[in-house]
Design a protein around this motif. Structure first.
Motif, PDB file in Angstrom:
ATOM      1  N   LEU A  87       0.938  -1.569  -0.222  1.00 48.23           N
ATOM      2  CA  LEU A  87       0.755  -0.043  -0.253  1.00 48.23           C
ATOM      3  C   LEU A  87       0.796   1.177   0.109  1.00 48.23           C
ATOM      4  O   LEU A  87       0.302   2.523  -0.751  1.00 48.23           O
ATOM      5  CB  LEU A  87      -0.854  -0.091   1.183  1.00 48.23           C
ATOM      6  CG  LEU A  87      -1.836   1.347   1.429  1.00 48.23           C
ATOM      7  CD1 LEU A  87      -2.783   1.257   0.233  1.00 48.23           C
ATOM      8  CD2 LEU A  87      -2.927   1.467   2.729  1.00 48.23           C
ATOM      9  N   GLU A  88       2.245   1.097   1.012  1.00 46.73           N
ATOM     10  CA  GLU A  88       2.819   2.753   0.581  1.00 46.73           C
ATOM     11  C   GLU A  88       3.595   2.799  -0.465  1.00 46.73           C
ATOM     12  O   GLU A  88       3.690   3.761  -1.299  1.00 46.73           O
ATOM     13  CB  GLU A  88       3.673   1.883   1.598  1.00 46.73           C
ATOM     14  CG  GLU A  88       3.991   2.144   3.385  1.00 46.73           C
ATOM     15  CD  GLU A  88       4.238   1.780   4.651  1.00 46.73           C
ATOM     16  OE1 GLU A  88       5.485   1.386   4.046  1.00 46.73           O
ATOM     17  OE2 GLU A  88       3.754   2.238   5.616  1.00 46.73           O
ATOM     18  N   ALA A  89       3.866   1.784  -0.802  1.00 45.61           N
ATOM     19  CA  ALA A  89       4.406   1.608  -2.762  1.00 45.61           C
ATOM     20  C   ALA A  89       3.105   2.049  -3.544  1.00 45.61           C
ATOM     21  O   ALA A  89       3.471   3.304  -4.176  1.00 45.61           O
ATOM     22  CB  ALA A  89       4.891   0.176  -3.116  1.00 45.61           C
ATOM     23  N   ALA A  90       2.474   1.139  -3.303  1.00 48.82           N
ATOM     24  CA  ALA A  90       0.901   2.347  -4.540  1.00 48.82           C
ATOM     25  C   ALA A  90       0.746   3.920  -4.177  1.00 48.82           C
ATOM     26  O   ALA A  90       0.232   4.594  -5.108  1.00 48.82           O
ATOM     27  CB  ALA A  90       0.378   1.195  -3.992  1.00 48.82           C
ATOM     28  N   VAL A  91       0.891   4.061  -3.049  1.00 48.97           N
ATOM     29  CA  VAL A  91       0.457   5.928  -2.637  1.00 48.97           C
ATOM     30  C   VAL A  91       1.675   6.515  -3.034  1.00 48.97           C
ATOM     31  O   VAL A  91       1.525   7.964  -4.034  1.00 48.97           O
ATOM     32  CB  VAL A  91       0.707   6.061  -0.946  1.00 48.97           C
ATOM     33  CG1 VAL A  91       0.528   7.364  -0.641  1.00 48.97           C
ATOM     34  CG2 VAL A  91      -0.848   5.059  -0.301  1.00 48.97           C
ATOM     35  N   HIS A 112       1.444   9.818   7.751  1.00 51.17           N
ATOM     36  CA  HIS A 112       1.245   9.388   9.437  1.00 51.17           C
ATOM     37  C   HIS A 112       0.879   7.787   9.459  1.00 51.17           C
ATOM     38  O   HIS A 112       0.191   7.680   8.599  1.00 51.17           O
ATOM     39  CB  HIS A 112       0.751  10.132  10.303  1.00 51.17           C
ATOM     40  CG  HIS A 112       0.978  11.052  10.640  1.00 51.17           C
ATOM     41  ND1 HIS A 112       2.295  11.312  11.398  1.00 51.17           N
ATOM     42  CD2 HIS A 112       0.767  12.615  10.658  1.00 51.17           C
ATOM     43  CE1 HIS A 112       2.348  12.954  11.658  1.00 51.17           C
ATOM     44  NE2 HIS A 112       1.192  13.084  11.131  1.00 51.17           N
ATOM     45  N   SER A 113       1.316   6.946   9.973  1.00 47.68           N
ATOM     46  CA  SER A 113       0.821   5.445   9.979  1.00 47.68           C
ATOM     47  C   SER A 113       0.756   4.999  11.187  1.00 47.68           C
ATOM     48  O   SER A 113       1.994   5.330  12.178  1.00 47.68           O
ATOM     49  CB  SER A 113       1.633   4.916   9.056  1.00 47.68           C
ATOM     50  OG  SER A 113       3.215   4.514   9.784  1.00 47.68           O
ATOM     51  N   TYR A 114      -0.493   4.706  11.268  1.00 54.61           N
ATOM     52  CA  TYR A 114      -0.298   4.157  12.686  1.00 54.61           C
ATOM     53  C   TYR A 114      -0.533   1.892  13.242  1.00 54.61           C
ATOM     54  O   TYR A 114      -1.171   2.127  12.073  1.00 54.61           O
ATOM     55  CB  TYR A 114      -1.788   4.968  13.755  1.00 54.61           C
ATOM     56  CG  TYR A 114      -1.527   5.922  13.700  1.00 54.61           C
ATOM     57  CD1 TYR A 114      -1.488   6.680  14.699  1.00 54.61           C
ATOM     58  CD2 TYR A 114      -2.446   6.561  12.292  1.00 54.61           C
ATOM     59  CE1 TYR A 114      -1.233   8.470  14.304  1.00 54.61           C
ATOM     60  CE2 TYR A 114      -2.445   7.661  12.215  1.00 54.61           C
ATOM     61  CZ  TYR A 114      -1.915   9.069  13.512  1.00 54.61           C
ATOM     62  OH  TYR A 114      -1.785  10.040  12.963  1.00 54.61           O
ATOM     63  N   ILE A 162      -5.160   3.225  -5.269  1.00 57.02           N
ATOM     64  CA  ILE A 162      -4.203   2.853  -4.597  1.00 57.02           C
ATOM     65  C   ILE A 162      -4.488   1.597  -4.176  1.00 57.02           C
ATOM     66  O   ILE A 162      -3.539   0.462  -3.824  1.00 57.02           O
ATOM     67  CB  ILE A 162      -3.874   3.960  -3.933  1.00 57.02           C
ATOM     68  CG1 ILE A 162      -3.466   4.747  -4.816  1.00 57.02           C
ATOM     69  CG2 ILE A 162      -3.170   3.221  -2.601  1.00 57.02           C
ATOM     70  CD1 ILE A 162      -3.106   6.444  -3.587  1.00 57.02           C
ATOM     71  N   ILE A 163      -5.621   1.565  -3.144  1.00 55.14           N
ATOM     72  CA  ILE A 163      -5.941  -0.026  -3.129  1.00 55.14           C
ATOM     73  C   ILE A 163      -6.058  -1.425  -3.949  1.00 55.14           C
ATOM     74  O   ILE A 163      -5.480  -2.443  -3.632  1.00 55.14           O
ATOM     75  CB  ILE A 163      -7.426   0.557  -2.099  1.00 55.14           C
ATOM     76  CG1 ILE A 163      -7.003   1.028  -1.098  1.00 55.14           C
ATOM     77  CG2 ILE A 163      -8.155  -0.834  -1.715  1.00 55.14           C
ATOM     78  CD1 ILE A 163      -8.845   2.033  -0.595  1.00 55.14           C
ATOM     79  N   ASP A 164      -6.972  -0.878  -4.447  1.00 58.08           N
ATOM     80  CA  ASP A 164      -6.657  -1.951  -5.646  1.00 58.08           C
ATOM     81  C   ASP A 164      -5.484  -2.647  -6.204  1.00 58.08           C
ATOM     82  O   ASP A 164      -4.890  -4.117  -6.281  1.00 58.08           O
ATOM     83  CB  ASP A 164      -6.746  -1.636  -6.670  1.00 58.08           C
ATOM     84  CG  ASP A 164      -8.765  -1.853  -6.750  1.00 58.08           C
ATOM     85  OD1 ASP A 164      -8.995  -1.578  -6.233  1.00 58.08           O
ATOM     86  OD2 ASP A 164      -9.260  -0.554  -7.992  1.00 58.08           O
ATOM     87  N   ALA A 165      -4.223  -2.053  -6.232  1.00 63.74           N
ATOM     88  CA  ALA A 165      -2.635  -2.382  -6.229  1.00 63.74           C
ATOM     89  C   ALA A 165      -2.079  -2.513  -5.201  1.00 63.74           C
ATOM     90  O   ALA A 165      -1.450  -3.784  -5.788  1.00 63.74           O
ATOM     91  CB  ALA A 165      -2.398  -0.291  -7.267  1.00 63.74           C
ATOM     92  N   ALA A 166      -2.482  -2.105  -4.593  1.00 61.69           N
ATOM     93  CA  ALA A 166      -1.884  -3.057  -3.151  1.00 61.69           C
ATOM     94  C   ALA A 166      -2.218  -4.637  -2.503  1.00 61.69           C
ATOM     95  O   ALA A 166      -2.197  -5.302  -2.490  1.00 61.69           O
ATOM     96  CB  ALA A 166      -1.879  -1.810  -2.598  1.00 61.69           C
ATOM     97  N   VAL A 167      -3.855  -4.454  -3.370  1.00 59.20           N
ATOM     98  CA  VAL A 167      -4.070  -6.105  -2.770  1.00 59.20           C
ATOM     99  C   VAL A 167      -3.705  -6.859  -4.088  1.00 59.20           C
ATOM    100  O   VAL A 167      -3.233  -7.798  -3.615  1.00 59.20           O
ATOM    101  CB  VAL A 167      -5.644  -6.230  -3.515  1.00 59.20           C
ATOM    102  CG1 VAL A 167      -6.254  -7.420  -4.046  1.00 59.20           C
ATOM    103  CG2 VAL A 167      -6.655  -5.061  -2.349  1.00 59.20           C
TER     104      VAL A 167
END
Length: 127
Positions: free
Chosen positions: A18-22, A31-33, A122-127
């Protein structure tokens, strides 16, 4: 109303992708939690992995904030990666769903639609 996609990846793998797709889509992670770690460190163990990324497209954010500073209440966008019933899920509340309480400006609605489209990609790319 929410947008979610299941993935066979672990929470850690999905978060990495996900970070890469972002980044690949011109957004940045502000930020990330890690809720599992944070709550566990405070004495409240969470059985499921749960990470939340606050992401932003600087161009879009600067344009909407220049038009209406109250929109900072809906920024940045959040994307979650979490475990639920044995599956890893990546999801978000779409920007268009968050917008109505803050703005009824058609130009802002257009920007929210554009950001939502990019966030789904972005989400679709990370899946």
């Amino acid at each position: 109303m929410i947008y979610t996609r299941k993935t066979p990846k672990t929470v850690a793998e999905a978060t990495r992708d996900l970070e890469a797709a972002v980044t690949a889509h011109g957004f940045g992670v502000l930020h990330s939690y890690d809720f599992q770690k944070t709550l566990g460190d405070k004495g409240f163990p969470l059985a499921n992995g749960c990470r939340v990324l606050e992401i932003c497209n600087p161009k879009q954010a600067s344009e909407v904030l220049a038009a209406d500073m109250a929109l900072n209440l809906a920024l940045p966008c959040r994307v979650s990666v979490y475990e639920d019933k044995g599956a890893t899920i990546i999801g978000m509340i779409p920007p268009t769903a968050l917008l109505p309480p803050v703005s009824s400006d058609p130009a802002i609605a257009k920007a929210a639609n554009e950001v939502e489209h990019m966030m789904k990609a972005i989400i679709d790319a990370a899946v």
